[in-house]
Design an enzyme around this catalytic site. Structure first.
Site, PDB file in Angstrom:
ATOM      1  N   ARG A 125     -23.093 -70.651 -22.555  1.00 60.19           N
ATOM      2  CA  ARG A 125     -22.118 -71.722 -22.266  1.00 60.19           C
ATOM      3  C   ARG A 125     -21.149 -71.359 -21.151  1.00 60.19           C
ATOM      4  NH1 ARG A 125     -22.350 -71.846 -27.826  1.00 60.19           N
ATOM      5  NH2 ARG A 125     -23.569 -73.607 -28.594  1.00 60.19           N
ATOM      6  N   LYS A 147     -20.229 -77.239  -7.460  1.00 58.27           N
ATOM      7  CA  LYS A 147     -21.438 -77.991  -7.823  1.00 58.27           C
ATOM      8  C   LYS A 147     -22.603 -77.014  -7.925  1.00 58.27           C
ATOM      9  CE  LYS A 147     -20.884 -82.687  -6.074  1.00 58.27           C
ATOM     10  NZ  LYS A 147     -21.451 -83.695  -5.156  1.00 58.27           N
ATOM     11  N   GLU A 189     -23.557 -79.760   9.496  1.00 60.80           N
ATOM     12  CA  GLU A 189     -22.702 -80.029   8.326  1.00 60.80           C
ATOM     13  C   GLU A 189     -21.229 -79.784   8.687  1.00 60.80           C
ATOM     14  OE1 GLU A 189     -23.441 -81.302   5.394  1.00 60.80           O
ATOM     15  OE2 GLU A 189     -25.576 -80.944   5.051  1.00 60.80           O
ATOM     16  N   LYS A 243     -13.050 -78.176   2.652  1.00 60.78           N
ATOM     17  CA  LYS A 243     -13.899 -78.443   1.485  1.00 60.78           C
ATOM     18  C   LYS A 243     -13.096 -78.258   0.201  1.00 60.78           C
ATOM     19  CE  LYS A 243     -17.722 -79.181  -0.871  1.00 60.78           C
ATOM     20  NZ  LYS A 243     -18.933 -78.428  -1.143  1.00 60.78           N
ATOM     21  N   GLU A 253     -16.127 -85.533  -8.549  1.00 61.04           N
ATOM     22  CA  GLU A 253     -16.662 -86.699  -7.848  1.00 61.04           C
ATOM     23  C   GLU A 253     -16.647 -87.934  -8.749  1.00 61.04           C
ATOM     24  OE1 GLU A 253     -19.985 -85.765  -5.347  1.00 61.04           O
ATOM     25  OE2 GLU A 253     -20.553 -87.875  -5.161  1.00 61.04           O
ATOM     26  N   ARG A 257     -14.234 -93.840  -7.898  1.00 63.55           N
ATOM     27  CA  ARG A 257     -13.424 -93.771  -6.682  1.00 63.55           C
ATOM     28  C   ARG A 257     -14.209 -94.158  -5.445  1.00 63.55           C
ATOM     29  NH1 ARG A 257      -9.520 -88.587  -6.294  1.00 63.55           N
ATOM     30  NH2 ARG A 257      -9.285 -89.462  -4.219  1.00 63.55           N
ATOM     31  N   ASN A 267     -20.701 -87.179   1.637  1.00 63.05           N
ATOM     32  CA  ASN A 267     -22.083 -87.638   1.852  1.00 63.05           C
ATOM     33  C   ASN A 267     -22.261 -88.356   3.190  1.00 63.05           C
ATOM     34  OD1 ASN A 267     -23.118 -86.676  -0.577  1.00 63.05           O
ATOM     35  ND2 ASN A 267     -22.332 -88.457  -1.683  1.00 63.05           N
ATOM     36  N   HIS A 270     -25.608 -88.535   4.875  1.00 64.51           N
ATOM     37  CA  HIS A 270     -26.627 -88.094   3.929  1.00 64.51           C
ATOM     38  C   HIS A 270     -27.578 -89.199   3.476  1.00 64.51           C
ATOM     39  CE1 HIS A 270     -24.442 -84.432   4.042  1.00 64.51           C
ATOM     40  NE2 HIS A 270     -25.207 -83.864   3.144  1.00 64.51           N
ATOM     41  N   HIS A 274     -31.412 -88.188   3.676  1.00 67.42           N
ATOM     42  CA  HIS A 274     -32.355 -88.098   2.558  1.00 67.42           C
ATOM     43  C   HIS A 274     -33.603 -88.914   2.844  1.00 67.42           C
ATOM     44  CE1 HIS A 274     -28.916 -86.860  -0.289  1.00 67.42           C
ATOM     45  NE2 HIS A 274     -29.605 -85.812   0.109  1.00 67.42           N
ATOM     46  N   HIS A 287     -32.190 -79.596   6.242  1.00 69.02           N
ATOM     47  CA  HIS A 287     -31.308 -80.646   5.734  1.00 69.02           C
ATOM     48  C   HIS A 287     -30.202 -81.042   6.737  1.00 69.02           C
ATOM     49  CE1 HIS A 287     -29.073 -83.053   2.977  1.00 69.02           C
ATOM     50  NE2 HIS A 287     -28.027 -82.250   3.052  1.00 69.02           N
TER      51      HIS A 287
HETATM   52  N1  LIG Z   1     -23.584 -77.001  -4.335  1.00 66.27           N
HETATM   53  C1  LIG Z   1     -23.216 -77.690  -3.277  1.00 66.27           C
HETATM   54  O1  LIG Z   1     -22.101 -78.191  -3.192  1.00 66.27           O
HETATM   55  C2  LIG Z   1     -24.181 -77.844  -2.148  1.00 66.27           C
HETATM   56  C3  LIG Z   1     -23.742 -78.380  -0.930  1.00 66.27           C
HETATM   57  C4  LIG Z   1     -24.648 -78.466   0.129  1.00 66.27           C
HETATM   58  C5  LIG Z   1     -25.958 -78.043  -0.054  1.00 66.27           C
HETATM   59  N2  LIG Z   1     -26.360 -77.547  -1.251  1.00 66.27           N
HETATM   60  C6  LIG Z   1     -27.733 -77.082  -1.471  1.00 66.27           C
HETATM   61  O2  LIG Z   1     -27.962 -75.979  -0.609  1.00 66.27           O
HETATM   62  C7  LIG Z   1     -29.359 -75.879  -0.358  1.00 66.27           C
HETATM   63  C8  LIG Z   1     -29.573 -75.578   1.108  1.00 66.27           C
HETATM   64  O3  LIG Z   1     -28.938 -74.375   1.398  1.00 66.27           O
HETATM   65  P1  LIG Z   1     -29.264 -73.544   2.731  1.00 66.27           P
HETATM   66  O4  LIG Z   1     -29.256 -74.443   3.886  1.00 66.27           O
HETATM   67  O5  LIG Z   1     -28.366 -72.379   2.702  1.00 66.27           O
HETATM   68  O6  LIG Z   1     -30.807 -73.140   2.558  1.00 66.27           O
HETATM   69  P2  LIG Z   1     -31.528 -71.885   1.878  1.00 66.27           P
HETATM   70  O7  LIG Z   1     -30.762 -71.354   0.746  1.00 66.27           O
HETATM   71  O8  LIG Z   1     -32.932 -72.309   1.628  1.00 66.27           O
HETATM   72  O9  LIG Z   1     -31.509 -70.810   3.053  1.00 66.27           O
HETATM   73  C9  LIG Z   1     -32.199 -71.081   4.248  1.00 66.27           C
HETATM   74  C10 LIG Z   1     -33.136 -69.935   4.637  1.00 66.27           C
HETATM   75  O10 LIG Z   1     -32.377 -68.879   5.195  1.00 66.27           O
HETATM   76  C11 LIG Z   1     -32.704 -67.645   4.570  1.00 66.27           C
HETATM   77  N3  LIG Z   1     -31.502 -66.831   4.658  1.00 66.27           N
HETATM   78  C12 LIG Z   1     -30.380 -66.950   3.929  1.00 66.27           C
HETATM   79  N4  LIG Z   1     -29.440 -66.140   4.412  1.00 66.27           N
HETATM   80  C13 LIG Z   1     -29.982 -65.467   5.445  1.00 66.27           C
HETATM   81  C14 LIG Z   1     -29.487 -64.505   6.356  1.00 66.27           C
HETATM   82  N5  LIG Z   1     -28.228 -64.117   6.320  1.00 66.27           N
HETATM   83  N6  LIG Z   1     -30.328 -64.030   7.294  1.00 66.27           N
HETATM   84  C15 LIG Z   1     -31.611 -64.472   7.380  1.00 66.27           C
HETATM   85  N7  LIG Z   1     -32.120 -65.399   6.582  1.00 66.27           N
HETATM   86  C16 LIG Z   1     -31.305 -65.889   5.612  1.00 66.27           C
HETATM   87  C17 LIG Z   1     -33.135 -68.053   3.193  1.00 66.27           C
HETATM   88  O11 LIG Z   1     -33.929 -67.061   2.604  1.00 66.27           O
HETATM   89  C18 LIG Z   1     -33.901 -69.329   3.497  1.00 66.27           C
HETATM   90  O12 LIG Z   1     -35.205 -69.027   3.919  1.00 66.27           O
HETATM   91  C19 LIG Z   1     -29.976 -77.175  -0.811  1.00 66.27           C
HETATM   92  O13 LIG Z   1     -30.689 -76.952  -2.010  1.00 66.27           O
HETATM   93  C20 LIG Z   1     -28.785 -78.078  -1.072  1.00 66.27           C
HETATM   94  O14 LIG Z   1     -29.028 -79.022  -2.100  1.00 66.27           O
HETATM   95  C21 LIG Z   1     -25.489 -77.435  -2.290  1.00 66.27           C
END
Ligand SMILES: NC(=O)c1ccc[n+]([C@@H]2O[C@H](COP(=O)([O-])OP(=O)(O)OC[C@H]3O[C@@H](n4cnc5c(N)ncnc54)[C@H](O)[C@@H]3O)[C@@H](O)[C@H]2O)c1
Length: 388
Positions: A125, A147, A189, A243, A253, A257, A267, A270, A274, A287
């Site tokens: 938990r 999140k 972003e 942020k 969220e 609102r 978003n 976004h 998507h 993304h």
């Molecule tokens: N929780 C939230 O608020 C929130 C917000 C935005 C996005 N997200 C989520 O984040 C995810 C996308 O994250 P991302 O863009 O970081 O992608 P990712 O985690 O897939 O990383 C991208 C690639 O970079 C590689 N990598 C990571 N760090 C590295 C480094 N320092 N050097 C070399 N390679 C490295 C990873 O292994 C991967 O292949 C999605 O699933 C999305 O839904 C969450």
């Protein structure tokens, strides 16, 4: 080192975001300071790509602070951000006898962070989570805000929980190994956060982007980033501050609102992003790259509705261009995008809630019924054009 304290009003909780070069070497010390003397074990959740690069700094530092370190690696890739992987991680934690006073460290991009965070939210938990984001996107966005979650066959991030980290430790030097496209995705972003957040943040981001020599980044990463170290930490800190301010105002969220401070404005770009990702089976765009186009479409709609000046849209276009080259999008069938938009999970009571812009620095949420389908099509056409 840049320091940001996030105070969540609803609960009397706060946590720190620390940003600087080489901070992973002080992970152990920082973790001990925030977890206290009782924590014995940490599970370092990562993937082989990231772990191979940063294991040494992170692992040694944790051990030196008296922690027993148990690494757990998930395969690299969005498709592994799943309930199945989560199940495996939870089994690992219980088999290894992790207790409530132990902690999880997420070392990686947003995929690792979301999955590790969800495990931290649900194991017993809730156990302590420390975020060590290593992509630009995770550093300015995903690691701040609480999140967590995984994808299901029905859609992205459909299952999850809000679980605030106890510490976010951002080591900017990790970005030097980041592939160029991941960097571009993260900067898109960042432009988004500026566009909805404030003109100052937007200008600061553009100024920094203009100074980056992207040619230093090969497919595999950069050869040198030292020159940017200070400015990089400052710009990342500015984005984390933004942020965090959004999160403090609207931690979970609130669905009721729709004001310009609602967390939903994050978003921006976004809705179309998507749709682009769906119609290209998640193969063509990172993304953030899709968000780059999504912002331009939303910006064009805003202009067509008369709420955004053409000159502001031009600024947005210039900013997206500064993020790096995007894969082309002008060859995708518009009707397919329109169909994908209609299926999007952000459709509330049958209509899309669009995040549009009134000006750089101020967003507005608009009901999809107020947007003529012809306007949508012409804005898609305009926004998805190739950026020279
Ligand atoms: N929780 C939230 O608020 C929130 C917000 C935005 C996005 N997200 C989520 O984040 C995810 C996308 O994250 P991302 O863009 O970081 O992608 P990712 O985690 O897939 O990383 C991208 C690639 O970079 C590689 N990598 C990571 N760090 C590295 C480094 N320092 N050097 C070399 N390679 C490295 C990873 O292994 C991967 O292949 C999605 O699933 C999305 O839904 C969450």
């Amino acid at each position: 080192v840049q320091l940001i304290t996030v105070r969540l009003k609803a609960r009397e909780e706060c946590y720190e975001i620390k940003i600087g070069e080489g901070l992973l070497s002080s992970l152990g010390h920082e973790a001990r300071a925030c977890l206290g003397p009782k924590a014995r074990r940490v599970a370092v959740v990562s993937n082989p790509t990231v772990f191979g690069l940063f294991e040494k700094h992170a692992g040694q530092s944790l051990q030196a602070a008296g922690f027993t370190v148990r690494p757990w690696l998930m395969p690299d890739g969005e498709r592994y951000k799943s309930l199945r992987t989560l199940g495996r991680l939870l089994s690992f934690l219980s088999d290894a006898g992790f207790e409530r006073s132990d902690a999880i460290v997420a070392l990686g991009g947003g995929v690792v962070g979301d999955l590790a965070g969800f495990a931290a939210a649900t194991y017993m938990r809730g156990v302590a989570l420390i975020n060590g984001p290593t992509t630009l996107l995770a550093q300015i966005d995903a690691s701040v805000g609480g999140k967590t979650g995984v994808n299901t066959p029905s859609g992205k991030n459909l299952v999850g929980a809000f679980h605030q980290p106890r510490l976010v430790l951002i080591d900017t030097s990790t970005l030097s190994t980041l592939p160029r496209r991941e960097l571009t995705s993260g900067w898109c972003e960042a432009v988004k956060q500026g566009a909805i957040g404030s003109r100052t943040l937007f200008d600061q981001t553009c100024e920094f982007l203009s100074s980056i020599d992207f040619s230093l980044w090969s497919k595999e990463g950069a050869t040198q980033t030292e020159v940017y170290a200070t400015q990089l930490a400052e710009i990342i800190a500015a984005h984390c501050r933004f942020k965090a301010s959004m999160v403090v105002r609207d931690e979970k969220e609130d669905v009721a609102r729709a004001d310009h401070c609602s967390r939903r404005i994050l978003n921006f770009g976004h809705t179309v992003a998507h749709a682009l990702e769906t119609v290209t089976n998640y193969r063509r765009f990172r993304h953030g790259e899709a968000v780059g186009y999504g912002m331009l479409v939303a910006g064009d709609i805003s202009k067509s509705l008369g709420i955004l000046a053409a000159s502001e849209l031009e600024l947005l276009r210039a900013a997206v261009r500064l993020c790096g080259r995007l894969p082309r999008a002008d060859d995708i069938e518009l009707s397919e995008i329109v169909r994908a938009l209609a299926r999007d999970k952000k459709v509330v009571e049958g209509t899309i809630k669009w995040v549009l812009l009134e000006r750089i620095g101020r967003a507005r949420i608009v009901d999809g019924r107020e947007i003529d389908p012809r306007v949508l099509r012409s804005s898609l056409r305009a926004g998805l054009q190739r950026l020279s």
